[in-house]
Design a protein around this motif. Structure first.
Motif, PDB file in Angstrom:
ATOM      1  N   SER A   1     -27.025 -15.515  41.319  1.00  0.00           N
ATOM      2  CA  SER A   1     -27.601 -16.241  40.162  1.00  0.00           C
ATOM      3  C   SER A   1     -28.624 -15.818  39.604  1.00  0.00           C
ATOM      4  N   CYS A   2     -29.499 -15.084  40.354  1.00  0.00           N
ATOM      5  CA  CYS A   2     -30.805 -14.886  39.853  1.00  0.00           C
ATOM      6  C   CYS A   2     -31.379 -13.340  39.702  1.00  0.00           C
ATOM      7  N   ALA A   3     -30.587 -12.656  40.603  1.00  0.00           N
ATOM      8  CA  ALA A   3     -31.217 -11.197  40.419  1.00  0.00           C
ATOM      9  C   ALA A   3     -31.117 -10.538  39.024  1.00  0.00           C
ATOM     10  N   GLY A   4     -29.919 -10.812  38.369  1.00  0.00           N
ATOM     11  CA  GLY A   4     -29.907 -10.419  36.978  1.00  0.00           C
ATOM     12  C   GLY A   4     -31.352 -10.542  36.359  1.00  0.00           C
ATOM     13  N   CYS A   5     -31.909 -11.449  36.539  1.00  0.00           N
ATOM     14  CA  CYS A   5     -33.335 -11.603  35.906  1.00  0.00           C
ATOM     15  C   CYS A   5     -34.535 -11.270  36.485  1.00  0.00           C
ATOM     16  N   HIS A   6     -34.424 -11.786  37.912  1.00  0.00           N
ATOM     17  CA  HIS A   6     -35.730 -11.661  38.867  1.00  0.00           C
ATOM     18  C   HIS A   6     -35.409 -10.143  39.754  1.00  0.00           C
ATOM     19  N   GLY A   7     -34.444  -9.508  39.434  1.00  0.00           N
ATOM     20  CA  GLY A   7     -34.543  -8.365  40.286  1.00  0.00           C
ATOM     21  C   GLY A   7     -33.906  -8.606  41.525  1.00  0.00           C
TER      22      GLY A   7
ATOM     23  N   THR B   1     -47.253 -17.280  45.049  1.00  0.00           N
ATOM     24  CA  THR B   1     -47.870 -18.163  44.144  1.00  0.00           C
ATOM     25  C   THR B   1     -47.121 -18.339  43.016  1.00  0.00           C
ATOM     26  N   TYR B   2     -46.815 -19.538  42.604  1.00  0.00           N
ATOM     27  CA  TYR B   2     -46.114 -19.887  41.421  1.00  0.00           C
ATOM     28  C   TYR B   2     -46.764 -20.581  40.531  1.00  0.00           C
ATOM     29  N   SER B   3     -46.718 -20.325  39.342  1.00  0.00           N
ATOM     30  CA  SER B   3     -47.479 -21.087  38.263  1.00  0.00           C
ATOM     31  C   SER B   3     -46.941 -22.609  38.273  1.00  0.00           C
ATOM     32  N   THR B   4     -45.909 -23.002  38.578  1.00  0.00           N
ATOM     33  CA  THR B   4     -45.204 -24.318  38.493  1.00  0.00           C
ATOM     34  C   THR B   4     -45.514 -25.074  39.867  1.00  0.00           C
ATOM     35  N   GLY B   5     -46.263 -24.539  40.653  1.00  0.00           N
ATOM     36  CA  GLY B   5     -46.753 -25.057  42.086  1.00  0.00           C
ATOM     37  C   GLY B   5     -46.268 -24.456  42.971  1.00  0.00           C
TER      38      GLY B   5
ATOM     39  N   GLY C   1     -37.853 -24.042  27.112  1.00  0.00           N
ATOM     40  CA  GLY C   1     -38.532 -22.991  26.260  1.00  0.00           C
ATOM     41  C   GLY C   1     -38.671 -21.505  26.431  1.00  0.00           C
ATOM     42  N   THR C   2     -38.248 -21.191  27.796  1.00  0.00           N
ATOM     43  CA  THR C   2     -38.391 -19.961  28.058  1.00  0.00           C
ATOM     44  C   THR C   2     -36.907 -19.496  28.827  1.00  0.00           C
ATOM     45  N   GLU C   3     -36.623 -18.233  29.309  1.00  0.00           N
ATOM     46  CA  GLU C   3     -35.516 -17.855  29.559  1.00  0.00           C
ATOM     47  C   GLU C   3     -34.934 -18.220  30.823  1.00  0.00           C
ATOM     48  N   MET C   4     -35.844 -18.985  31.646  1.00  0.00           N
ATOM     49  CA  MET C   4     -35.522 -19.727  32.851  1.00  0.00           C
ATOM     50  C   MET C   4     -34.435 -20.688  32.760  1.00  0.00           C
ATOM     51  N   PRO C   5     -33.229 -20.644  32.983  1.00  0.00           N
ATOM     52  CA  PRO C   5     -32.346 -21.660  32.889  1.00  0.00           C
ATOM     53  C   PRO C   5     -32.492 -22.841  34.063  1.00  0.00           C
ATOM     54  N   SER C   6     -31.789 -24.040  33.485  1.00  0.00           N
ATOM     55  CA  SER C   6     -31.807 -25.039  34.597  1.00  0.00           C
ATOM     56  C   SER C   6     -30.380 -24.629  35.663  1.00  0.00           C
ATOM     57  N   PHE C   7     -30.342 -24.898  36.713  1.00  0.00           N
ATOM     58  CA  PHE C   7     -29.409 -24.633  37.565  1.00  0.00           C
ATOM     59  C   PHE C   7     -28.961 -25.944  38.239  1.00  0.00           C
ATOM     60  N   ARG C   8     -29.610 -26.981  37.532  1.00  0.00           N
ATOM     61  CA  ARG C   8     -28.681 -28.266  38.079  1.00  0.00           C
ATOM     62  C   ARG C   8     -27.333 -28.459  37.843  1.00  0.00           C
TER      63      ARG C   8
ATOM     64  N   THR D   1     -49.190 -13.378  25.479  1.00  0.00           N
ATOM     65  CA  THR D   1     -49.878 -14.672  25.865  1.00  0.00           C
ATOM     66  C   THR D   1     -49.392 -14.978  27.358  1.00  0.00           C
ATOM     67  N   ARG D   2     -48.092 -14.902  27.672  1.00  0.00           N
ATOM     68  CA  ARG D   2     -47.491 -15.191  28.892  1.00  0.00           C
ATOM     69  C   ARG D   2     -47.006 -14.093  29.692  1.00  0.00           C
ATOM     70  N   ALA D   3     -47.427 -12.863  29.308  1.00  0.00           N
ATOM     71  CA  ALA D   3     -46.803 -11.763  30.007  1.00  0.00           C
ATOM     72  C   ALA D   3     -46.725 -11.694  31.565  1.00  0.00           C
TER      73      ALA D   3
ATOM     74  N   ARG E   1     -37.037  -7.185  33.841  1.00  0.00           N
ATOM     75  CA  ARG E   1     -37.293  -7.471  32.226  1.00  0.00           C
ATOM     76  C   ARG E   1     -37.433  -9.031  31.968  1.00  0.00           C
ATOM     77  N   GLY E   2     -36.348  -9.623  32.496  1.00  0.00           N
ATOM     78  CA  GLY E   2     -36.011 -10.876  32.206  1.00  0.00           C
ATOM     79  C   GLY E   2     -36.967 -12.078  32.989  1.00  0.00           C
ATOM     80  N   GLY E   3     -37.296 -11.638  34.054  1.00  0.00           N
ATOM     81  CA  GLY E   3     -37.861 -12.506  34.674  1.00  0.00           C
ATOM     82  C   GLY E   3     -39.047 -12.290  35.818  1.00  0.00           C
ATOM     83  N   PRO E   4     -40.062 -13.082  36.147  1.00  0.00           N
ATOM     84  CA  PRO E   4     -41.336 -12.673  36.743  1.00  0.00           C
ATOM     85  C   PRO E   4     -41.035 -12.329  38.202  1.00  0.00           C
ATOM     86  N   ASP E   5     -41.928 -11.372  38.862  1.00  0.00           N
ATOM     87  CA  ASP E   5     -41.995 -11.304  40.391  1.00  0.00           C
ATOM     88  C   ASP E   5     -42.105 -12.519  41.009  1.00  0.00           C
TER      89      ASP E   5
HETATM   90  C1  HEC Z   1     -31.861 -15.451  32.533  1.00  0.00           C
HETATM   91  C2  HEC Z   1     -32.969 -15.052  33.171  1.00  0.00           C
HETATM   92  C3  HEC Z   1     -33.415 -15.860  34.320  1.00  0.00           C
HETATM   93  C4  HEC Z   1     -32.288 -16.408  35.190  1.00  0.00           C
HETATM   94  C5  HEC Z   1     -31.015 -16.014  35.294  1.00  0.00           C
HETATM   95  C6  HEC Z   1     -33.196 -16.884  36.413  1.00  0.00           C
HETATM   96  N1  HEC Z   1     -34.522 -16.777  36.118  1.00  0.00           N
HETATM   97 FE1  HEC Z   1     -35.926 -17.663  37.120  1.00  0.00          FE
HETATM   98  N2  HEC Z   1     -37.265 -17.426  35.501  1.00  0.00           N
HETATM   99  C7  HEC Z   1     -36.969 -16.722  34.288  1.00  0.00           C
HETATM  100  C8  HEC Z   1     -38.241 -16.497  33.551  1.00  0.00           C
HETATM  101  C9  HEC Z   1     -38.221 -15.938  32.084  1.00  0.00           C
HETATM  102  C10 HEC Z   1     -39.285 -17.074  34.381  1.00  0.00           C
HETATM  103  C11 HEC Z   1     -40.700 -17.517  33.764  1.00  0.00           C
HETATM  104  C12 HEC Z   1     -40.586 -18.814  32.855  1.00  0.00           C
HETATM  105  C13 HEC Z   1     -41.880 -18.914  32.275  1.00  0.00           C
HETATM  106  O1  HEC Z   1     -42.179 -18.350  31.353  1.00  0.00           O
HETATM  107  O2  HEC Z   1     -42.642 -19.710  32.764  1.00  0.00           O
HETATM  108  C14 HEC Z   1     -38.554 -17.918  35.488  1.00  0.00           C
HETATM  109  C15 HEC Z   1     -39.358 -18.529  36.378  1.00  0.00           C
HETATM  110  C16 HEC Z   1     -38.909 -18.639  37.431  1.00  0.00           C
HETATM  111  C17 HEC Z   1     -39.714 -19.368  38.705  1.00  0.00           C
HETATM  112  C18 HEC Z   1     -41.160 -20.022  38.674  1.00  0.00           C
HETATM  113  C19 HEC Z   1     -42.035 -18.784  38.905  1.00  0.00           C
HETATM  114  C20 HEC Z   1     -43.419 -19.110  38.328  1.00  0.00           C
HETATM  115  O3  HEC Z   1     -44.277 -18.472  38.930  1.00  0.00           O
HETATM  116  O4  HEC Z   1     -43.707 -20.299  38.105  1.00  0.00           O
HETATM  117  C21 HEC Z   1     -38.756 -19.411  39.883  1.00  0.00           C
HETATM  118  C22 HEC Z   1     -38.969 -20.075  41.251  1.00  0.00           C
HETATM  119  C23 HEC Z   1     -37.740 -18.797  39.452  1.00  0.00           C
HETATM  120  N3  HEC Z   1     -37.904 -18.616  38.249  1.00  0.00           N
HETATM  121  C24 HEC Z   1     -36.447 -18.749  40.389  1.00  0.00           C
HETATM  122  C25 HEC Z   1     -35.121 -18.568  39.971  1.00  0.00           C
HETATM  123  C26 HEC Z   1     -34.022 -18.485  40.765  1.00  0.00           C
HETATM  124  C27 HEC Z   1     -33.980 -19.005  42.063  1.00  0.00           C
HETATM  125  C28 HEC Z   1     -33.042 -18.313  40.003  1.00  0.00           C
HETATM  126  C29 HEC Z   1     -31.480 -18.241  40.498  1.00  0.00           C
HETATM  127  C30 HEC Z   1     -30.976 -19.617  40.802  1.00  0.00           C
HETATM  128  C31 HEC Z   1     -33.494 -17.911  38.581  1.00  0.00           C
HETATM  129  N4  HEC Z   1     -34.852 -17.975  38.558  1.00  0.00           N
HETATM  130  C32 HEC Z   1     -32.618 -17.499  37.614  1.00  0.00           C
HETATM  131  C33 HEC Z   1     -35.717 -16.040  34.236  1.00  0.00           C
HETATM  132  C34 HEC Z   1     -34.574 -16.393  34.681  1.00  0.00           C
END
Ligand code: HEC
Ligand code: HEC
Length: 250
Positions: free
Chosen positions: A34-40, A56-60, A76-83, A144-146, A47-51
Motif C-alpha cells: 500500500s505504501c512502497a509505491g510512494c515511500h519506496g 521524526t515526523y512533521s505530523t507528530g 491537500g497533498t498526495e498522501m491519501p487517507s487509508f481509513r 516550500t515543502r520539499a 518521488r511520491g513520498g518522504p523518507d
Molecule cells: C500516493 C503517494 C502516497 C502513498 C500511496 C502513501 N503516501 Fe504517505 N505520504 C505521501 C506524501 C506526499 C506525504 C507528505 C505529505 C505532506 O506534504 O505533508 C506522506 C506522508 C506520510 C507520513 C507523514 C510523514 C511526516 O513526516 O509527516 C506518513 C507517516 C506516511 N505518509 C505513511 C504512509 C503509509 C504507512 C502509507 C501506506 C499505508 C502511505 N504513507 C502511502 C505520499 C504517499
C-alpha cells in the motif's frame, strides 16, 4: 520467517500493536502493497513520498500521530487517507513497522542548514527558478515543502542530475516561430495543438501549433546540470540540509 496470515488476522489486536510480536513483519507486508509505491520499498522515500526512516515526523512522533496520519492522510497533498481501505489492525501494524525503521539507524542530515540557505539564495541562484515560501520565482517546482515531500536521496539527485528523474509537468518546451525565433522554457501545458511555457526571465507564452514552425517537448530539465561540479561535497551537504528542513512552516 513464515507468517501465518490467518492467525494474524484472527488475533484480537490491541489499539497499538507493539504487543503483537509479528506486527513489524506483518506491517512490512502491508507497507509493500500500500505504501512502497510512494515511500519506496524500504520507506526511505521516493518521488511520491518522504523518507519515513528519519524517526521524526512533521505530523507528530507519537504512535497515535502516525496512526492518525495514515488513517486520515494529509489533505491537500498526495498522501491519501487509508481509513476504510485498511483495517485499524493493519494500520497499527504499519505504525509498528514504521517505528521499527527509525531504530535501524536513520542517516541524519549532515550539513549545516544555515550555510545551505546562503548557497541556495546566493551562489546557486536557485531562487531564480524556485520559490520557498514567499521568496523566489516559480519557474520550476515550488520547494516550500520539499523536505517533507521528498526523500533526501531524491533531493540530492534532483540537484546533481536534474535530467535523471524529471519532475512530472516540468519538461522543456522548445518552440520555433515562423520568423525563425527559438523560444525555450518550462512546460506549462502541451498537447497536439498548443504549447504554453514560461521562459527563464519569467515571461509566459502560449502558442497554437498552426501558428509556429515547430514545437517540441523535450524530456530534460532547464535546471543547470553543473551543480555537482560547482559545489564541493560539503556545500552539497549544506544545501541538502537546507532543502530537507523545508517543511512549509513560515
Ligand atoms: C500516493 C503517494 C502516497 C502513498 C500511496 C502513501 N503516501 Fe504517505 N505520504 C505521501 C506524501 C506526499 C506525504 C507528505 C505529505 C505532506 O506534504 O505533508 C506522506 C506522508 C506520510 C507520513 C507523514 C510523514 C511526516 O513526516 O509527516 C506518513 C507517516 C506516511 N505518509 C505513511 C504512509 C503509509 C504507512 C502509507 C501506506 C499505508 C502511505 N504513507 C502511502 C505520499 C504517499
Ligand atoms: C534555470 C532554472 C533552475 C535553477 C537555477 C534551479 N532549478 Fe531546480 N528545477 C528547475 C526545474 C525546471 C525543475 C523541474 C524539472 C526537473 O526535475 O529538473 C527543477 C527541479 C528541482 C528539484 C526537484 C523538485 C521536485 O519536487 O521534484 C529540486 C530539489 C531542485 N530543483 C533544487 C534546486 C536547487 C537546490 C537549485 C540551486 C542549487 C536549483 N534547483 C536551481 C529549474 C531550476
Amino acid at each position: 520467517m513464515k507468517l501465518n496470515v490467518a492467525a494474524l488476522l484472527a488475533l484480537s489486536v490491541p489499539c497499538f500493536a507493539q504487543q503483537d510480536p509479528n506486527a513489524v513483519e506483518a506491517g512490512r507486508l502491508v507497507f509493500r502493497m500500500s505504501c512502497a509505491g510512494c515511500h519506496g520499498l524500504h520507506a526511505t522515500g521516493g518521488r511520491g513520498g518522504p523518507d519515513l526512516t528519519r524517526g521524526t515526523y512533521s505530523t507528530g512522533d507519537a504512535d497515535k500521530d502516525l496512526f492518525s496520519v495514515i488513517s486520515n492522510g494529509v489533505p491537500g497533498t498526495e498522501m491519501p487517507s487509508f481509513r476504510g481501505a485498511l483495517e485499524d489492525a493493519n494500520i497499527s501494524r504499519l505504525v509498528a513497522y514504521v517505528r521499527s525503521l527509525s531504530h535501524a539507524g536513520a542517516v541524519p542530515v549532515k550539513g549545516d542548514r544555515t550555510a545551505g540557505e546562503k548557497l541556495f539564495w546566493g551562489k546557486g541562484s536557485c531562487g531564480q527558478c524556485h520559490r520557498v515560501g514567499m521568496r523566489g520565482t516559480a519557474i520550476g517546482p515550488d520547494l516550500t515543502r520539499a523536505g517533507k515531500q521528498r526523500s533526501l536521496a531524491y533531493l540530492r539527485e534532483s540537484v546533481v542530475a536534474p535530467d535523471a528523474d524529471l519532475t512530472p509537468g516540468y519538461a522543456t518546451i522548445v518552440v520555433v516561430t515562423r520568423d525563425g525565433a527559438k523560444i525555450t522554457g518550462v512546460e506549462k501545458g502541451f498537447d497536439n495543438f498548443s504549447a504554453r511555457l514560461i521562459d527563464l526571465s519569467g515571461r509566459y507564452y502560449s502558442f497554437l501549433k498552426d501558428d509556429v514552425k515547430s514545437m517540441e517537448r523535450e524530456y530534460r530539465s532547464v535546471m543547470p546540470s553543473n551543480y555537482g561540479r560547482m559545489f564541493s561535497a560539503n556545500d552539497l551537504d549544506d544545501l541538502l540540509a537546507y532543502l530537507a528542513s523545508l517543511g512549509g512552516e513560515r
